[in-house]
Design a protein around this motif. Structure first.
Motif, PDB file in Angstrom:
ATOM      1  N   ILE A 177       0.841  -1.203   0.000  1.00  0.00           N
ATOM      2  CA  ILE A 177       0.000   0.000   0.000  1.00  0.00           C
ATOM      3  C   ILE A 177       0.873   1.250   0.000  1.00  0.00           C
ATOM      4  O   ILE A 177       0.641   2.192  -0.776  1.00  0.00           O
ATOM      5  CB  ILE A 177      -0.953  -0.013   1.213  1.00  0.00           C
ATOM      6  N   TYR A 180       2.630   1.608  -3.560  1.00  0.00           N
ATOM      7  CA  TYR A 180       1.785   2.058  -4.663  1.00  0.00           C
ATOM      8  C   TYR A 180       1.177   3.434  -4.386  1.00  0.00           C
ATOM      9  O   TYR A 180       0.845   4.172  -5.326  1.00  0.00           O
ATOM     10  CB  TYR A 180       0.715   1.015  -4.975  1.00  0.00           C
ATOM     11  N   ASN A 181       1.056   3.782  -3.123  1.00  0.00           N
ATOM     12  CA  ASN A 181       0.663   5.146  -2.778  1.00  0.00           C
ATOM     13  C   ASN A 181       1.719   6.125  -3.265  1.00  0.00           C
ATOM     14  O   ASN A 181       1.413   7.170  -3.860  1.00  0.00           O
ATOM     15  CB  ASN A 181       0.492   5.253  -1.259  1.00  0.00           C
ATOM     16  N   LEU A 197      -3.640  -0.244  -5.999  1.00  0.00           N
ATOM     17  CA  LEU A 197      -3.946   0.170  -4.624  1.00  0.00           C
ATOM     18  C   LEU A 197      -5.348  -0.266  -4.226  1.00  0.00           C
ATOM     19  O   LEU A 197      -5.558  -0.849  -3.154  1.00  0.00           O
ATOM     20  CB  LEU A 197      -3.845   1.690  -4.512  1.00  0.00           C
TER      21      LEU A 197
END
Length: 413
Positions: A177, A180-181, A197
């Motif tokens: 997370i 990909y954030n 995400l």
């Protein structure tokens, strides 16, 4: 392609640490230059099979002297040969058996480019050698620790390893997370990162809560606060985003992006007084940024402070060297103000609005919304009969009196 049995012989010897005495006894600079010359010639001609044995000799005898070139060129050779359709199983095994050793040498003797070699070491460990995912993950993580600006391609490879392990390890899910954030912030136009995400959670709201809890576990961490804020913004949960954004501007009051996002969040939640203060802060930080004046003008417009809004729109246009969009907004102020007037007075103010839209369109012919408003007001402005009955002729000036702040007049067409 030329066969390269010598690869197997040389590389296996090196991998096992059994270096030829002949080579060990000949660190002669002339001999090394001959080896490197042969290696370079074969490499230039794309005869990689013939180049590799000489490359290994150069690395063994003088790795420091030739570090700037030898490891990159050797990598070309080894990758090409590894992927060749003409390679035998024995030759492939020889490369696979020594590829990690090769990268260890590159890391040792070319530390300036250690992130480059480390991330490729991780890649071959993952794709050539099918090594344990946990070990490969550590290799990739080391590369990014050395250089956070590596290509998104490599980040995605690590991210996919996190995703593959996320079901059995929640730490990997959180790492996926976070990764990909970060990529979605780095490449906001790449929808792939957002899609990945969202696939990791039930919905975007869950992701907001995950990043919130992550920040609350360490509230002094600005990067966690920003991840929480940016995720909430992506979810269009502006009220939620305000919490970390207010923290961020407090901790880092000179960061433009934090103030921009906070000002927008205040606007979206109709906290106009706070939005006004935020845009004033942005003007203080970036006094030549035309957008800040435009945005402050829009806030004033929404507050009903039309005179103050007009001032900001005019400044924005000046800052933008004749920027048309703020003039369009000035016209919109007049159009709104006209609705508080009656009959002919309203028509005169609508005419001022229309003329202002025309001015904006002349400044920027691509401003279609100005053209649309000009056409929309075609039946709202005074007619020839209106002028005739009031004994007004072309060129006469009509002062606007029904709205005090306007302080302008219009000329009869």
């Amino acid at each position: 392609m030329k066969r390269f049995t010598l690869i197997a012989v040389v590389t296996i010897l090196i991998a096992g640490g059994a270096i030829s005495k002949a080579l060990a006894q000949q660190p002669d600079s002339i001999k090394v230059l001959e080896y490197y010359s042969l290696f370079s010639e074969y490499h230039k001609n794309k005869d990689y099979a013939s180049a590799v044995p000489y490359g290994w000799k150069v690395i063994e005898i003088a790795p420091v002297k030739f570090a700037k070139w030898i490891f990159y060129k050797m990598e070309d050779c080894l990758w090409y040969l590894h992927d060749s359709s003409n390679i035998s199983k024995e030759e492939l095994k020889a490369i696979n058996d020594t590829i990690l050793y090769f990268y260890d040498l590159a890391l040792k003797y070319r530390p300036e480019d250690k992130a480059y070699f480390q991330v490729r070491k991780a890649f071959v460990a993952e794709t050539w050698l099918n090594m344990n995912a946990d070990e490969v993950i550590k290799m990739y993580e080391q590369a990014f620790e050395w250089d956070k600006d590596l290509s998104s391609y490599w980040y995605n490879r690590l991210g996919q390893l996190y995703v593959s392990k996320s079901a059995e390890n929640t730490d990997y899910k959180m790492k996926a997370i976070d990764l990909y954030n970060m990529l979605s912030e780095r490449e906001p136009d790449n929808t792939t990162w957002v899609e990945i995400l969202e696939s990791l959670v039930e919905n975007i709201d869950e992701l907001v809560q995950i990043t919130k809890k992550n920040w609350e576990a360490n509230k002094d961490d600005l990067s966690r606060a920003w991840k929480y804020a940016s995720t909430a913004l992506r979810a269009k949960d502006y009220q939620e985003a305000i919490i970390p954004l207010e923290f961020l501007v407090q901790k880092s009051p000179e960061t433009i992006n934090y103030w921009n996002q906070l000002a927008t969040a205040y606007q979206k939640t109709e906290q106009l007084s706070k939005a006004e203060s935020a845009f004033k802060k942005l003007i203080q930080l970036e006094p030549d940024k035309k957008e800040h004046y435009l945005n402050l003008g829009i806030v004033y417009k929404d507050q009903g402070k039309f005179a103050a809004a007009r001032t900001q729109f005019q400044i924005a246009s000046e800052k933008g060297n004749g920027w048309a969009l703020p003039i369009y907004y000035e016209g919109f102020l007049y159009e709104q103000a006209a609705r508080s007037c009656n009959d002919f007075d309203a028509k005169v103010v609508f005419l001022l609005a229309q003329q202002t839209y025309r001015r904006a369109l002349s400044m920027d012919p691509s401003l279609e919304m100005a053209r649309e408003r000009i056409n929309a007001l075609a039946n709202a402005v005074p007619t020839k009969e209106d002028y005739f009955f009031r004994k007004l002729k072309s060129g006469d000036t009509i002062p606007i009196t029904c709205v005090g702040w306007i302080g302008k007049s219009v000329t009869v067409p």
